[in-house]
Scaffold this motif. Structure first.
Motif, mmCIF file in Angstrom:
data_model
loop_
_atom_site.group_PDB
_atom_site.id
_atom_site.type_symbol
_atom_site.label_atom_id
_atom_site.label_comp_id
_atom_site.label_asym_id
_atom_site.label_seq_id
_atom_site.Cartn_x
_atom_site.Cartn_y
_atom_site.Cartn_z
ATOM 1 N N PHE A 41 47.540 37.505 27.040
ATOM 2 C CA PHE A 41 46.782 37.307 28.280
ATOM 3 C C PHE A 41 45.677 38.358 28.375
ATOM 4 C CE2 PHE A 41 46.352 38.036 32.934
ATOM 5 C CZ PHE A 41 45.888 36.777 33.269
ATOM 6 N N CYS A 46 40.449 36.178 33.523
ATOM 7 C CA CYS A 46 41.134 35.242 34.428
ATOM 8 C C CYS A 46 40.383 35.131 35.763
ATOM 9 C CB CYS A 46 42.561 35.722 34.672
ATOM 10 S SG CYS A 46 43.480 34.654 35.781
ATOM 11 N N ILE A 47 40.159 33.901 36.223
ATOM 12 C CA ILE A 47 39.459 33.660 37.484
ATOM 13 C C ILE A 47 40.431 33.198 38.576
ATOM 14 C CG2 ILE A 47 37.192 33.209 36.473
ATOM 15 C CD1 ILE A 47 37.857 30.196 36.624
ATOM 16 N N VAL A 48 41.729 33.312 38.304
ATOM 17 C CA VAL A 48 42.787 33.000 39.285
ATOM 18 C C VAL A 48 42.636 31.566 39.825
ATOM 19 C CG1 VAL A 48 44.180 34.010 41.141
ATOM 20 C CG2 VAL A 48 42.542 35.432 39.923
ATOM 21 N N GLN A 51 45.314 26.902 37.518
ATOM 22 C CA GLN A 51 45.548 25.648 36.772
ATOM 23 C C GLN A 51 46.728 25.767 35.815
ATOM 24 O OE1 GLN A 51 42.354 23.134 35.406
ATOM 25 N NE2 GLN A 51 40.883 24.693 36.032
ATOM 26 N N CYS A 52 46.884 26.944 35.183
ATOM 27 C CA CYS A 52 47.994 27.116 34.234
ATOM 28 C C CYS A 52 49.334 26.977 34.949
ATOM 29 C CB CYS A 52 47.887 28.477 33.541
ATOM 30 S SG CYS A 52 47.698 29.856 34.678
ATOM 31 N N SER A 99 41.822 32.813 29.024
ATOM 32 C CA SER A 99 42.476 34.106 29.301
ATOM 33 C C SER A 99 43.943 34.075 28.940
ATOM 34 C CB SER A 99 42.292 34.522 30.755
ATOM 35 O OG SER A 99 42.368 33.441 31.608
ATOM 36 N N VAL A 100 44.553 32.883 28.929
ATOM 37 C CA VAL A 100 45.924 32.796 28.444
ATOM 38 C C VAL A 100 45.920 31.986 27.152
ATOM 39 C CG1 VAL A 100 46.591 30.756 29.852
ATOM 40 C CG2 VAL A 100 48.339 32.358 29.076
#
Ligand code: SF4
Ligand code: SF4
Length: 150
Positions: A41, A46-48, A51-52, A99-100
């Motif tokens: 990660f 990450c834009i928070v 969705q993940c 990001s992930v």
């Protein structure tokens, strides 16, 4: 007797061949790039968007973030429960910022299930070790020349 000699012949014919077994865990296997191991990660990407966590079929991602003075969302916590993660990779498929991502880390055996909750810092450390172990996968490829370039 014939059967014995035939078997011995088969055994002897295998001796000069390359070994296919590894002295694990001293020698680790080299997994292909698309191997689906434990995640890595990268917090700053990450834009928070969540969705993940929304697509995860086992509901094992929990995350939280806050909006900064510049109005951009920043991740505060990101945890994956590997007690129930099935390594399906759906979370990495939907992530718009990559990001992930999956890694080739696969050793998660533990005596305590609580150790299977891995947080953002563990996952980021896993990204750093992935980068160290696979520098060739991060080399930037030269851009192809455009038509008409001299
Ligand atoms: S790999 Fe699948 S099960 Fe694991 S966190 Fe991602 S979406 Fe959920
Ligand atoms: S990891 Fe990707 S999909 Fe998940 S919240 Fe961050 S940007 Fe969105």
């Amino acid at each position: 007797m014939f059967g014995f000699l035939k078997g011995l012949g088969v055994t002897l014919s295998q001796l000069p061949k390359k070994k296919v077994t590894l002295q694990y865990p001293e020698v680790k296997p080299e997994w292909p790039e698309r191997f689906r191991g434990v995640h890595r990660f990268i917090p700053e990407l990450c834009i928070v968007c969540n969705q993940c966590a929304r697509i995860c079929p086992t509901d094992c991602i929990s995350l939280s973030g806050t909006r900064g003075d510049d109005k951009k969302m920043r991740i505060d916590t990101y945890d994956i429960n590997f007690d129930i993660c099935i390594l399906c990779s759906l979370c990495t498929d939907v992530c718009p910022t990559e990001s992930v991502l999956m890694s080739d880390t696969f050793e998660l055996a533990t005596y305590d299930r609580d150790d299977l909750y891995l947080n953002m810092h563990w996952l980021y450390d896993n990204e750093l070790s992935y980068e160290r172990n696979h520098p060739d996968r991060f080399e930037t490829k030269p851009e192809p020349e455009k038509a008409g370039d001299a």
